[in-house]
Design a protein around this motif. Structure first.
Motif: not given
Length: 546
Positions: A314-330, A357-367
Motif C-alpha cells: 500500500l505504500a507504493k505510490p502507484e498502488v495508492r493511485e491505482a486504488f483511486k481508479y478502483l472505486v465505482d463512484y457513479d 470542487d474537482e472529482n478527477p477519478y472515475k472507475l478505470d480498471v485498465a488504468k
C-alpha cells in the motif's frame, strides 16, 4: 404563591406533552401537540450535556440551540462569522489580541445577567477541565496556568482574548464558533460544583460543575435543556429570557429512534413531526408522500478509505493511485448514498474556505492494472479492510471489494462495531479502513491538519492525525499546513488549501469518496425547518406548526 403555581402548571403541561408523545406507539394516527415539535433521532451518542465535555453530533445540536457563543457561523455564507453575544470585535495590529464588546441587556435563562466575566470564566473552565474539545482553545497557547490572563474581562461588557501567534483571524473566529466556546452562567454553575481532591491528573479542588452539567443547564440560548434521559429522550423548553427573537414553539422533544424504517412509519402515522435518520429508500418513500415533505443540507463530513503506509504494498505510490481508479463512484452515488451524500474527492467539504470542487477519478480498471504492473504487482495481492457494521460504509466496502477484484486485488473485509474498528485504526494496526471525518469547527484547518499534518510519525507520536494513523510521513506538507494558519489574507490562505487538496488527491493514501448530505422528512404542518451546514447550526427556534 402564584409564581409557584404557574411554574407547576408549566411543568405539568410539559410532562403531559412528553407523556403523550412517548405513549404514541400505536399505528393509529396520534397527532403531536401543537406547541411541541417531536423529532425522531438516534441520540445514543450523547455522553454528556456539558459544553466543556460534549463532543458528539447530537450534543452539538442541543448545545447550539440552548447556549450562546461570542460568535456564530454565518449559515448564509459559511466563510464568515456573525456576532452572537458579541456586538462587535477588533483585532490588534500584531494579530495577537481579540477584543469583544458584548451586546447590552443579555440574560441567562436563570435571569442572571450575561457579563464578560461569564465569558472569561467559561474559557477558563473549558481549559482547566481539559476534556475532549478543549484543544480547540488550548491550540492558541492557553493552559491552566495562563488562561485567566489570556482570556479575561476588562469590564462588564469587554472580553479580551490573547493568542500566542498571529493566526489568520478567520481561523481564530471560526474556532470560537465551536460548542466548547459556549458561554455559561458562572453564578449558577458555581452553586453546583463538587469538591474533589487534587491529583496528578487533575490539580484543581473542584469539578467546575461538570458532574451537574452532564444533565444540567446553564445557558442563554433560545431554548433551555429541561431533561435528558440517555437513549430515550431529550426535552428542550423555550427560554423567556432569550435576548433575540423568541422561539415559536414551547418545546422540542428528541425521541430516540435508531432505525430508518421505524422513523418513517412513525412519521407517516403522525406520531412524530420530523424523522432525522432516513436511509435512501425511506427518504425516497417520504418524498413521494403527499402528506410529508423533505429537506436536506450538505454537511462538513467526508467519507474516505485510507491505506496504512506500514503495509509495503500500500505504500507504493502507484498502488495508492491505482486504488483511486478502483472505486465505482457513479454506482455508489446513484445507489448507496443517493439523497444522503454527494461524490466529493477532496478533503475540504463544499462551503469551506478554499474547498476544491474537482472529482478527477472515475472507475478505470485498465488504468489501475497499468499502475499495479508498474508497481511490480501485476498479479495483484491480498489486503484487509476494517469496516464498521452499518450503511453506507458496508455497502461501499463490498462495492470496492468487487472492483478491486477486477484488477486482481483480493480484499478481505473485517467487520466490527465502532469501538472495535476505531481502536484498531487509532493504533495503526489496520491495512485499510473506511470511515468518516467531520469538522470540529468550520475552518479549513480542521480537516487540513488531520489529512496533511504529521509532526511525528513514530508510534509514540502525540499528534494522532489521520496522516499519522496511516503512517504517512509528510514533513513538507506538515510545515505548509502550519504556515497556512498564519496567512491573514483570506484569498492567499484559500489558495494554500487548494494546493494541499491537490497534493492529497494525487499522492496521498486517502481515497476520499463523498461528502455527507443530512436529510430530514417532516409532516406537512411543520414550517421553517432548515438544516444547517453543521450539526450545531440545526436551529429549531424558527420552526412552527400549523
Amino acid at each position: 404563591m402564584m409564581h409557584k403555581l404557574n411554574g407547576r402548571l408549566r411543568l405539568l403541561t410539559a410532562s403531559a406533552a412528553l407523556a403523550m408523545v412517548m405513549a404514541a406507539t400505536a399505528p393509529a394516527f396520534a397527532e403531536t401537540p401543537k406547541d411541541t415539535l417531536v423529532e425522531a433521532f438516534a441520540i445514543d451518542d450523547v455522553i454528556s450535556m456539558d459544553p466543556g465535555e460534549a463532543f458528539e453530533l447530537t450534543a452539538a445540536e442541543i448545545t447550539g440551540n440552548t447556549y450562546s457563543m461570542l460568535v456564530r457561523l454565518d449559515i448564509n455564507d459559511t466563510t464568515k462569522v456573525v456576532g452572537d453575544l458579541a456586538d462587535s470585535w477588533t483585532v490588534s495590529d500584531d494579530g495577537l489580541t481579540y477584543t469583544f464588546k458584548l451586546k447590552s441587556g443579555l440574560k441567562f435563562a436563570s435571569g442572571n445577567p450575561v457579563t464578560a466575566e461569564d465569558v472569561a470564566w467559561s474559557f477558563e473552565r473549558a481549559v482547566k477541565l481539559d476534556k475532549s474539545p478543549a484543544f480547540i482553545l488550548t491550540q492558541f497557547g492557553l493552559n491552566g496556568d495562563n488562561v485567566t490572563e489570556k482570556a479575561k474581562a476588562t469590564d462588564e461588557t469587554t472580553f479580551v482574548f490573547t493568542v500566542d501567534q498571529p493566526y489568520a483571524p478567520s481561523f481564530v473566529l471560526n474556532c470560537l464558533t465551536a460548542t466548547v466556546g459556549a458561554v455559561l452562567d458562572k453564578k449558577l454553575v458555581l452553586e453546583h460544583v463538587k469538591v474533589v481532591t487534587p491529583s496528578d491528573d487533575f490539580k484543581y479542588d473542584n469539578d467546575f460543575g461538570n458532574e451537574w452539567l452532564k444533565t444540567g443547564y446553564a445557558g442563554s440560548g433560545p431554548f433551555k435543556l429541561r431533561e435528558w434521559r440517555a437513549n430515550e429522550v431529550i426535552v428542550l423548553e423555550r427560554s423567556d429570557n432569550y435576548y433575540g427573537e423568541q422561539a415559536k414553539l414551547a418545546r422540542v422533544i428528541y425521541r430516540h429512534m435508531k432505525e430508518s424504517s421505524g422513523q418513517r412509519l412513525a412519521l407517516e402515522a403522525g406520531d412524530i413531526d420530523v424523522a432525522r435518520n432516513l436511509e435512501p429508500g425511506d427518504y425516497d418513500a417520504v418524498s413521494k408522500n403527499a402528506d410529508l415533505a423533505t429537506t436536506n443540507a450538505p454537511k462538513g463530513t467526508v467519507y474516505y478509505i485510507s491505506l496504512n503506509q506500514k503495509n509495503a504494498n500500500l505504500a507504493k505510490p502507484e498502488v495508492r493511485e491505482a486504488f483511486k481508479y478502483l472505486v465505482d463512484y457513479d454506482a455508489i452515488g446513484s445507489t448507496l448514498i443517493k439523497g444522503i451524500g454527494e461524490i466529493h474527492q477532496s478533503f475540504l467539504p463544499k462551503g469551506v474556505l478554499g474547498a476544491l470542487d474537482e472529482n478527477p477519478y472515475k472507475l478505470d480498471v485498465a488504468k489501475a492494472k497499468e499502475l499495479l504492473t508498474k508497481a511490480g504487482l501485476a498479479d495483484g495481492f491480498t489486503v484487509t479492510m476494517d469496516v464498521r457494521n452499518g450503511q453506507p460504509v458496508t455497502g461501499i466496502a463490498e462495492s470496492f471489494q468487487q472492483t478491486l477484484g477486477q484488477a486482481g486485488v483480493k480484499l478481505e473485509i473485517i467487520p466490527g462495531d465502532g469501538k472495535q474498528t476505531l481502536t484498531k485504526y487509532r493504533a495503526r494496526n489496520h491495512d485499510m479502513y473506511i470511515g468518516q471525518w467531520g469538522m470540529d469547527y468550520f475552518d479549513p484547518n480542521s480537516n487540513a491538519e488531520t489529512f496533511t499534518s504529521n509532526p511525528d510519525n513514530s508510534d509514540e507520536g502525540k499528534n494522532k492525525t489521520l496522516a499519522w494513523r496511516n503512517a504517512w510521513d509528510v514533513p513538507e506538507l506538515t510545515k505548509k499546513t502550519k504556515d497556512a494558519l498564519l496567512e491573514r489574507d483570506s484569498a492567499k490562505r484559500a489558495e494554500t488549501y487548494k494546493e494541499l487538496q491537490k497534493t492529497v488527491l494525487g499522492e496521498s493514501p486517502f481515497v476520499i469518496i463523498f461528502q455527507q448530505t443530512e436529510v430530514a422528512g417532516y409532516r406537512g404542518n411543520v414550517k421553517g425547518l432548515k438544516l444547517g451546514p453543521s450539526f450545531d447550526t440545526n436551529f429549531v427556534a424558527g420552526i412552527s406548526k400549523e
